[in-house]
Design a protein around this motif. Structure first.
Motif, PDB file in Angstrom:
ATOM      1  N   GLY A  74      42.184  43.674  37.534  1.00 45.97           N
ATOM      2  CA  GLY A  74      43.270  42.879  36.981  1.00 45.97           C
ATOM      3  C   GLY A  74      43.520  43.218  35.521  1.00 45.97           C
ATOM      4  N   HIS A  75      42.451  43.410  34.755  1.00 47.48           N
ATOM      5  CA  HIS A  75      42.597  43.785  33.347  1.00 47.48           C
ATOM      6  C   HIS A  75      43.235  45.166  33.224  1.00 47.48           C
ATOM      7  CE1 HIS A  75      40.574  40.275  31.856  1.00 47.48           C
ATOM      8  NE2 HIS A  75      39.476  40.541  32.535  1.00 47.48           N
ATOM      9  N   LEU A  76      42.811  46.084  34.066  1.00 48.65           N
ATOM     10  CA  LEU A  76      43.381  47.425  34.023  1.00 48.65           C
ATOM     11  C   LEU A  76      44.860  47.401  34.406  1.00 48.65           C
ATOM     12  CD1 LEU A  76      40.489  49.432  35.723  1.00 48.65           C
ATOM     13  CD2 LEU A  76      41.034  49.315  33.287  1.00 48.65           C
ATOM     14  N   LYS A  77      45.210  46.597  35.403  1.00 48.73           N
ATOM     15  CA  LYS A  77      46.601  46.514  35.833  1.00 48.73           C
ATOM     16  C   LYS A  77      47.471  45.897  34.747  1.00 48.73           C
ATOM     17  CE  LYS A  77      45.961  46.286  40.803  1.00 48.73           C
ATOM     18  NZ  LYS A  77      46.225  45.505  42.024  1.00 48.73           N
ATOM     19  N   ARG A  78      46.945  44.905  34.041  1.00 54.92           N
ATOM     20  CA  ARG A  78      47.702  44.271  32.970  1.00 54.92           C
ATOM     21  C   ARG A  78      48.038  45.285  31.883  1.00 54.92           C
ATOM     22  NH1 ARG A  78      44.196  40.418  31.555  1.00 54.92           N
ATOM     23  NH2 ARG A  78      44.680  39.331  33.472  1.00 54.92           N
ATOM     24  N   LYS A  79      47.066  46.119  31.526  1.00 54.11           N
ATOM     25  CA  LYS A  79      47.300  47.157  30.524  1.00 54.11           C
ATOM     26  C   LYS A  79      48.325  48.166  31.025  1.00 54.11           C
ATOM     27  CE  LYS A  79      42.733  47.042  28.409  1.00 54.11           C
ATOM     28  NZ  LYS A  79      41.496  47.796  28.206  1.00 54.11           N
ATOM     29  N   GLU A  80      48.219  48.559  32.286  1.00 55.39           N
ATOM     30  CA  GLU A  80      49.149  49.544  32.836  1.00 55.39           C
ATOM     31  C   GLU A  80      50.562  48.981  32.919  1.00 55.39           C
ATOM     32  OE1 GLU A  80      51.101  52.679  34.069  1.00 55.39           O
ATOM     33  OE2 GLU A  80      49.086  52.679  33.239  1.00 55.39           O
ATOM     34  N   ARG A  81      50.698  47.696  33.240  1.00 58.39           N
ATOM     35  CA  ARG A  81      52.029  47.091  33.268  1.00 58.39           C
ATOM     36  C   ARG A  81      52.673  47.121  31.889  1.00 58.39           C
ATOM     37  NH1 ARG A  81      49.419  42.745  36.225  1.00 58.39           N
ATOM     38  NH2 ARG A  81      49.558  43.280  38.425  1.00 58.39           N
ATOM     39  N   ALA A  82      51.887  46.833  30.860  1.00 65.25           N
ATOM     40  CA  ALA A  82      52.412  46.879  29.493  1.00 65.25           C
ATOM     41  C   ALA A  82      52.840  48.297  29.128  1.00 65.25           C
ATOM     42  CB  ALA A  82      51.369  46.365  28.505  1.00 65.25           C
ATOM     43  N   ASN A  83      52.030  49.286  29.508  1.00 67.82           N
ATOM     44  CA  ASN A  83      52.390  50.681  29.242  1.00 67.82           C
ATOM     45  C   ASN A  83      53.667  51.064  29.981  1.00 67.82           C
ATOM     46  OD1 ASN A  83      50.158  51.061  27.642  1.00 67.82           O
ATOM     47  ND2 ASN A  83      48.914  51.955  29.265  1.00 67.82           N
TER      48      ASN A  83
END
Length: 80
Positions: free
Chosen positions: A26-35
């Motif tokens: 979930g943390h990784l996905k949140r970062k990728e969504r922002a990118n």
């Protein structure tokens, strides 16, 4: 020979491992969504209407409408 693990202990371990995995992913996905949001905003600023399918898909999800119903002005509001 390995000692047999009870079914309940096995399922508890699986449940706990899945919860840890969901949190980490979930943390990784949140970062990728922002990118992705930054990348798409840059592409919208640089490009012109009609956009590539990736931008069309992203814009339609952000605005909650099919891309065929969106106008260029609506899509431009995403980058402001």
């Amino acid at each position: 020979m390995a000692k047999r693990m009870s079914t309940r202990v096995r399922y508890d371990r699986i449940r706990d491992n899945h919860a840890i995995s969901r949190t980490k992913n979930g943390h990784l996905k949140r970062k990728e969504r922002a990118n992705r949001d930054e990348r798409m905003a840059g592409l919208i600023k640089a490009g012109k209407f009609p956009y590539t399918p990736a931008i069309q898909s992203w814009a339609s999800v952000q605005l909650g409408l099919p891309f065929t119903q969106l106008t260029e002005e609506q899509v431009k509001t995403l980058v402001k």
